[in-house]
Design a protein around this motif. Sequence first.
Motif, PDB file in Angstrom:
ATOM      1  N   GLU A   1       6.592  -4.848   3.089  1.00 16.00           N
ATOM      2  CA  GLU A   1       6.660  -4.311   4.453  1.00 16.00           C
ATOM      3  C   GLU A   1       6.974  -2.818   4.432  1.00 16.00           C
ATOM      4  O   GLU A   1       6.396  -2.042   5.205  1.00 16.00           O
ATOM      5  CB  GLU A   1       7.726  -5.068   5.238  1.00 16.00           C
ATOM      6  N   GLU A   2       7.874  -2.395   3.543  1.00 15.71           N
ATOM      7  CA  GLU A   2       8.185  -0.971   3.425  1.00 15.71           C
ATOM      8  C   GLU A   2       6.949  -0.179   3.029  1.00 15.71           C
ATOM      9  O   GLU A   2       6.707   0.919   3.547  1.00 15.71           O
ATOM     10  CB  GLU A   2       9.292  -0.769   2.387  1.00 15.71           C
ATOM     11  N   ASP A   3       6.154  -0.715   2.095  1.00 14.57           N
ATOM     12  CA  ASP A   3       4.929  -0.039   1.681  1.00 14.57           C
ATOM     13  C   ASP A   3       3.949   0.087   2.834  1.00 14.57           C
ATOM     14  O   ASP A   3       3.273   1.110   2.996  1.00 14.57           O
ATOM     15  CB  ASP A   3       4.281  -0.804   0.515  1.00 14.57           C
ATOM     16  N   ILE A   4       3.840  -0.961   3.637  1.00 14.66           N
ATOM     17  CA  ILE A   4       2.902  -0.941   4.763  1.00 14.66           C
ATOM     18  C   ILE A   4       3.297   0.144   5.762  1.00 14.66           C
ATOM     19  O   ILE A   4       2.450   0.909   6.246  1.00 14.66           O
ATOM     20  CB  ILE A   4       2.841  -2.329   5.440  1.00 14.66           C
ATOM     21  N   TYR A   5       4.585   0.237   6.086  1.00 14.75           N
ATOM     22  CA  TYR A   5       5.035   1.271   7.018  1.00 14.75           C
ATOM     23  C   TYR A   5       4.782   2.672   6.444  1.00 14.75           C
ATOM     24  O   TYR A   5       4.401   3.599   7.167  1.00 14.75           O
ATOM     25  CB  TYR A   5       6.521   1.093   7.327  1.00 14.75           C
ATOM     26  N   TYR A   6       5.014   2.824   5.137  1.00  8.14           N
ATOM     27  CA  TYR A   6       4.774   4.123   4.494  1.00  8.14           C
ATOM     28  C   TYR A   6       3.298   4.511   4.593  1.00  8.14           C
ATOM     29  O   TYR A   6       2.960   5.646   4.946  1.00  8.14           O
ATOM     30  CB  TYR A   6       5.204   4.048   3.029  1.00  8.14           C
TER      31      TYR A   6
END
Length: 532
Positions: free
Chosen positions: A222-227
């Motif tokens: 999820e963190e990667d997607i937001y980034y």
Amino acid sequence: MSEELLINISPMESRVAVLDNGILGEIYIERHHKLGLVGNIYLGTVVRVLPGMQAAFVDIGQSRTAFLHVNDMQREPRPVAESKNKAAVHKESDTDRGLVNTSDDDLAVMSPVVSVPSSEIMPVSKTLIQHRLHESQRILVQVTKDQLGSKGARLTTNISLPSRYLVYLPSSEHIGISQRIDGDEERTRLKTELSSLMQTVNLKGGLIARTAAERVPVEKLEEDIYYLLQLWRTICARRQEINHHQSSELIYQELALPLRSIRDLVHADTEKVIIDNTQIYEQVRYFAKEFVPFVYDRIVHYTAEQSLFDIHRVEDDLRDALKRRVDLKSGGYLIIDQTEAMTTIDVNTGSFVGGRSLEDTVYKTNLEATHAIARQLRLRNLGGIIILDFIDMLEQQHKDDVLESLQAQLKQDYAKTKITQVSELGLVEMTRKRTRESLGQQLCEPCPTCQGRGFVKTAETVCFEIFREIMRCARTYNSPKKFTVVAHASVIDLLLTTESDTVADLEYLLGRVITFDVENLYTQEQYDIVLD
């Protein structure tokens, strides 16, 4: 297998070496005045459209115009009903280790999150490039291959943005899983979690789960997607700010080599990341803490006086990697020749005499050569068409074993490869994806003496050319009373010794004196004849 990353920083260049069990496996070099372009996104201008090649040349602000083929433009989308009925799963092939290359899939460029001017979105109703592009048109493109030799960079309109665990494809509707991730259960988990996350954050587009995403918790994904979502929005906002009078503009630049190597090269088997520069050490630690936390405690600052690459023999391995000959432990050797069209690798038994029979000697040499060949392909970054000339084997089982060994060794290579069967002549044809210059092309240039031929004319050949030129000048010009030959020392020595009788005969025949001057600045092939 243990692995270490060595990051060497100097005012001129950055170098990253990958050590497999203490042996140099890969080397990445980035000159600070000549940064690589792969992964960069540009707003370019179409300079020329070539219907006969179904390609276009695009100005992206480099010394050479870049090349865009129609196959590297976005596909025509399928009908909505068909898209819903087909749950296609794309596989990531070689986006994990290439450091920058994440644009193999033919996917669209349109932003489903932030609108981009329609003039930059390729019309997909027609397939011929002359109907899709016109001169002076401005388009958003991404570099997939650096400039190689006389060829400009290779472009695509299929934008892809990599992070540690994912690759974001702004207009694709597919969720892909790296083919290096084994196990149906893990592949299904990733696909399910990515689908759920995309709905949760309202992410429009496609994603590829990289090899590093295996067994990664959903929170990290999820963190990667937001980034990636924020990165794409930044790119689109940057595009809106560009002056329309500029012919080209850099919209997004890939990470520098040290950070890129942390993102793409480190994995669970990476024991250490050793850095010899304080500033880069701090940058890498900060980057790792944010994006690759498991490697944070493995980052080491090297402060000893002796060079980091010297203490691990990287400099010696680099010098050896530029040689034609690669010695095998058994006494055999490889000869590697790189040409414009292809690379050839010849296997020889050398001083290895074996024990039982000739067939057994050849078989063992070929098996050992497969390990050396796989390593040299990675180390030298050889790409394109590669011909492997193994020593002829009689038994089919031996041929199969050699091919199987080669395929097993190439599994460690993150560049995409394709291998044919062993032919009757013992040849194996293969291809290896090329996205940047080979090590030899990056560090060397053609020899100014032989112009890259690899050989020069013998002194004897040059002497005979001089004799013919003197006779030609004597027939053309009647006034000279003396000829003065200016040439390299080796040529003059031969003229005054071995060829002295010929010189005397020529003087008698022409009735003119021939004198000689040594010019050490000349190459062996250069000479001048001065008419006095």
